[in-house]
Write an enzyme that holds these catalytic residues in place. Structure first.
Site, PDB file in Angstrom:
ATOM      1  N   ASN A 117      43.205  11.991  22.220  1.00  0.00           N
ATOM      2  CA  ASN A 117      41.874  11.389  22.611  1.00  0.00           C
ATOM      3  C   ASN A 117      41.174  12.710  22.627  1.00  0.00           C
ATOM      4  O   ASN A 117      40.977  13.640  23.183  1.00  0.00           O
ATOM      5  CB  ASN A 117      42.254  11.120  24.334  1.00  0.00           C
ATOM      6  CG  ASN A 117      40.903  10.855  24.937  1.00  0.00           C
ATOM      7  OD1 ASN A 117      40.001  10.624  24.172  1.00  0.00           O
ATOM      8  ND2 ASN A 117      40.797  10.908  26.500  1.00  0.00           N
ATOM      9  N   TRP A 118      40.127  12.510  21.534  1.00  0.00           N
ATOM     10  CA  TRP A 118      39.050  13.603  21.289  1.00  0.00           C
ATOM     11  C   TRP A 118      38.172  13.927  22.282  1.00  0.00           C
ATOM     12  O   TRP A 118      37.548  14.701  22.102  1.00  0.00           O
ATOM     13  CB  TRP A 118      38.606  13.344  19.904  1.00  0.00           C
ATOM     14  CG  TRP A 118      39.398  13.913  18.834  1.00  0.00           C
ATOM     15  CD1 TRP A 118      40.797  14.472  18.817  1.00  0.00           C
ATOM     16  CD2 TRP A 118      39.324  13.881  17.256  1.00  0.00           C
ATOM     17  NE1 TRP A 118      41.462  14.644  17.475  1.00  0.00           N
ATOM     18  CE2 TRP A 118      40.467  14.214  16.637  1.00  0.00           C
ATOM     19  CE3 TRP A 118      38.247  13.156  16.442  1.00  0.00           C
ATOM     20  CZ2 TRP A 118      40.503  14.382  15.127  1.00  0.00           C
ATOM     21  CZ3 TRP A 118      38.238  13.268  15.188  1.00  0.00           C
ATOM     22  CH2 TRP A 118      39.343  13.791  14.515  1.00  0.00           C
ATOM     23  N   LYS A 119      37.898  12.893  23.015  1.00  0.00           N
ATOM     24  CA  LYS A 119      36.845  12.738  23.912  1.00  0.00           C
ATOM     25  C   LYS A 119      35.591  12.950  23.336  1.00  0.00           C
ATOM     26  O   LYS A 119      35.396  12.384  22.352  1.00  0.00           O
ATOM     27  CB  LYS A 119      37.278  13.939  24.995  1.00  0.00           C
ATOM     28  CG  LYS A 119      38.731  13.602  25.720  1.00  0.00           C
ATOM     29  CD  LYS A 119      38.923  14.516  26.949  1.00  0.00           C
ATOM     30  CE  LYS A 119      40.242  14.193  27.660  1.00  0.00           C
ATOM     31  NZ  LYS A 119      40.615  14.861  28.767  1.00  0.00           N
ATOM     32  N   HIS A 140      39.826   5.372  31.258  1.00  0.00           N
ATOM     33  CA  HIS A 140      40.069   6.857  31.193  1.00  0.00           C
ATOM     34  C   HIS A 140      39.553   7.535  32.529  1.00  0.00           C
ATOM     35  O   HIS A 140      38.543   7.081  32.870  1.00  0.00           O
ATOM     36  CB  HIS A 140      39.813   7.789  30.337  1.00  0.00           C
ATOM     37  CG  HIS A 140      40.260   8.951  30.064  1.00  0.00           C
ATOM     38  ND1 HIS A 140      39.629  10.137  30.801  1.00  0.00           N
ATOM     39  CD2 HIS A 140      41.294   9.481  29.192  1.00  0.00           C
ATOM     40  CE1 HIS A 140      40.378  11.257  30.515  1.00  0.00           C
ATOM     41  NE2 HIS A 140      41.440  11.060  29.772  1.00  0.00           N
ATOM     42  N   GLU A 184      38.180  10.254  33.486  1.00  0.00           N
ATOM     43  CA  GLU A 184      36.773  10.685  33.033  1.00  0.00           C
ATOM     44  C   GLU A 184      35.671   9.465  33.316  1.00  0.00           C
ATOM     45  O   GLU A 184      34.653   9.960  33.768  1.00  0.00           O
ATOM     46  CB  GLU A 184      36.699  11.341  31.961  1.00  0.00           C
ATOM     47  CG  GLU A 184      37.353  12.592  31.828  1.00  0.00           C
ATOM     48  CD  GLU A 184      38.088  13.241  30.693  1.00  0.00           C
ATOM     49  OE1 GLU A 184      37.572  12.799  29.398  1.00  0.00           O
ATOM     50  OE2 GLU A 184      39.056  14.233  30.946  1.00  0.00           O
ATOM     51  N   GLU A 223      48.143   9.190  33.585  1.00  0.00           N
ATOM     52  CA  GLU A 223      47.609  10.481  33.647  1.00  0.00           C
ATOM     53  C   GLU A 223      46.970  11.066  34.872  1.00  0.00           C
ATOM     54  O   GLU A 223      45.983  10.483  35.409  1.00  0.00           O
ATOM     55  CB  GLU A 223      46.150  10.497  32.664  1.00  0.00           C
ATOM     56  CG  GLU A 223      46.449   9.990  31.273  1.00  0.00           C
ATOM     57  CD  GLU A 223      45.359  10.394  30.228  1.00  0.00           C
ATOM     58  OE1 GLU A 223      46.017  11.002  29.397  1.00  0.00           O
ATOM     59  OE2 GLU A 223      44.150  10.350  30.465  1.00  0.00           O
ATOM     60  N   GLY A 262      43.251  18.842  31.522  1.00  0.00           N
ATOM     61  CA  GLY A 262      42.164  19.755  31.241  1.00  0.00           C
ATOM     62  C   GLY A 262      42.533  20.972  32.051  1.00  0.00           C
ATOM     63  O   GLY A 262      41.727  21.775  31.876  1.00  0.00           O
ATOM     64  N   SER A 308      47.539  17.711  29.852  1.00  0.00           N
ATOM     65  CA  SER A 308      47.830  19.297  29.634  1.00  0.00           C
ATOM     66  C   SER A 308      49.200  18.961  28.913  1.00  0.00           C
ATOM     67  O   SER A 308      49.969  20.138  28.864  1.00  0.00           O
ATOM     68  CB  SER A 308      47.890  20.083  30.908  1.00  0.00           C
ATOM     69  OG  SER A 308      46.606  20.504  31.488  1.00  0.00           O
ATOM     70  N   GLY A 358      44.746  15.282  24.973  1.00  0.00           N
ATOM     71  CA  GLY A 358      43.481  15.766  24.793  1.00  0.00           C
ATOM     72  C   GLY A 358      43.332  16.802  23.881  1.00  0.00           C
ATOM     73  O   GLY A 358      43.366  16.941  22.802  1.00  0.00           O
ATOM     74  N   GLY A 359      43.225  17.979  24.944  1.00  0.00           N
ATOM     75  CA  GLY A 359      42.866  19.329  24.092  1.00  0.00           C
ATOM     76  C   GLY A 359      43.733  19.660  22.811  1.00  0.00           C
ATOM     77  O   GLY A 359      43.057  19.962  21.867  1.00  0.00           O
TER      78      GLY A 359
HETATM   79  P1  13P Z   1      44.365  17.036  28.121  1.00  0.00           P
HETATM   80  O1  13P Z   1      45.398  17.011  27.235  1.00  0.00           O
HETATM   81  O2  13P Z   1      43.242  18.141  27.637  1.00  0.00           O
HETATM   82  O3  13P Z   1      44.775  17.562  29.575  1.00  0.00           O
HETATM   83  O4  13P Z   1      43.567  15.584  28.382  1.00  0.00           O
HETATM   84  C1  13P Z   1      44.551  14.793  28.662  1.00  0.00           C
HETATM   85  C2  13P Z   1      43.909  13.350  28.480  1.00  0.00           C
HETATM   86  O5  13P Z   1      42.851  13.326  29.483  1.00  0.00           O
HETATM   87  C3  13P Z   1      43.919  12.503  27.605  1.00  0.00           C
HETATM   88  O6  13P Z   1      43.518  11.427  27.672  1.00  0.00           O
END
Ligand code: 13P
Length: 248
Positions: free
Chosen positions: A10-12, A95, A97, A165, A171, A211, A232-233
């Site tokens: 997930n590149w966000k 998600h 967020e 999640e 994050g 994470s 994510g990251g």
């Molecule tokens: P991180 O891997 O950066 O913690 O993000 C997870 C996430 O929200 C994937 O959708």
């Protein structure tokens, strides 16, 4: 039948068309022998460049959200048809967020997921508790409420992917332990069994997200109910390939 593992990024709100396509080109040879399904969910405006870069590879391109209406006056939203035009096969919905910063409700998440399914796009439906909810022993109640509404009216639950999640792990570098992730995901599977059927629940792929990285992916993926990761990251760099190859 065994559930095929599924690792998705997930590149966000990161990357550009140029840097994203360059990363995909670097990833292609590194993930080509993966034993799992592989996808990258990218910002909508990057989808054309990402699909072009991923063409002919085993990397599928997904979106980060989708609207439930086929078209109309919904400024800023994206329809299933727009995604399908580029061959998009997956879309993240719900998600944390979007829930936290954009007021996304479980009812809207359910409509988004149902629209994706109608269009033949696999929704990756995200659920998870906040830190305070975990600390006050409400994790299962929160997951249960989210699943009941988010999955309402879905006919074939096995066509969806669920991502667990925990919000406190996203994050933050603070991953859920293997045991915490397994326990919550086993609870999600049990709840899906109650809402649908145990047979259907046994078929649904449930990812862990929060994470997850090149170091902790092996332990998480070894858990019996964890079928993949939503990354994510670590999906913004070549570490994503190490996670995809967690079994090698
Ligand atoms: P991180 O891997 O950066 O913690 O993000 C997870 C996430 O929200 C994937 O959708």
């Amino acid at each position: 039948m065994a559930r095929k593992p599924f690792i998705a990024g997930n590149w966000k709100m990161n990357m550009t068309a140029a840097s994203g396509a360059a990363l995909i080109r670097e990833l292609i040879p590194l993930v080509k022998d993966a034993n799992c399904d592989v996808a990258l969910c990218v910002p909508a405006v990057l989808i054309p460049a990402a699909t072009e870069a991923a063409k002919g590879s085993n990397i599928k391109i997904g979106a980060e959200n989708v609207h439930w209406a086929p078209s109309g006056a919904y400024t800023g939203e994206i329809s299933c048809d727009m995604l399908k035009e580029y061959g998009v096969e997956y879309v993240i919905v719900g998600h944390s967020e979007r829930r936290q910063y954009f007021g996304e409700t479980d009812e809207a998440i359910n409509m988004r997921a149902q629209a994706a399914l109608r269009a033949g796009i696999t929704p990756i439906i995200c659920v998870g508790e906040m830190l305070e909810e975990r600390e006050t022993g409400r994790t299962n109640a929160v997951l249960s409420r989210q699943l009941t509404i988010d999955l309402g009216g879905i006919e074939d639950i096995s066509k969806t992917v669920i991502a667990y999640e925990p919000v406190w792990a996203i994050g933050t570098g603070k991953t859920a332990t293997d045991e915490q992730a397994q326990d919550s995901i086993a609870f999600i599977r049990k709840r899906i069994g109650e809402l649908f059927s145990p047979e259907a629940a046994a078929k649904v792929r449930i990812q862990y997200g929060g994470s997850m990285n090149a170091k902790n992916c092996k332990g998480l993926m070894a858990q019996p109910d964890i079928d993949g990761g939503l990354i994510g990251g670590a999906s913004l760099k070549l570490d994503f390939a190490t996670i995809v190859n967690y079994d090698k």
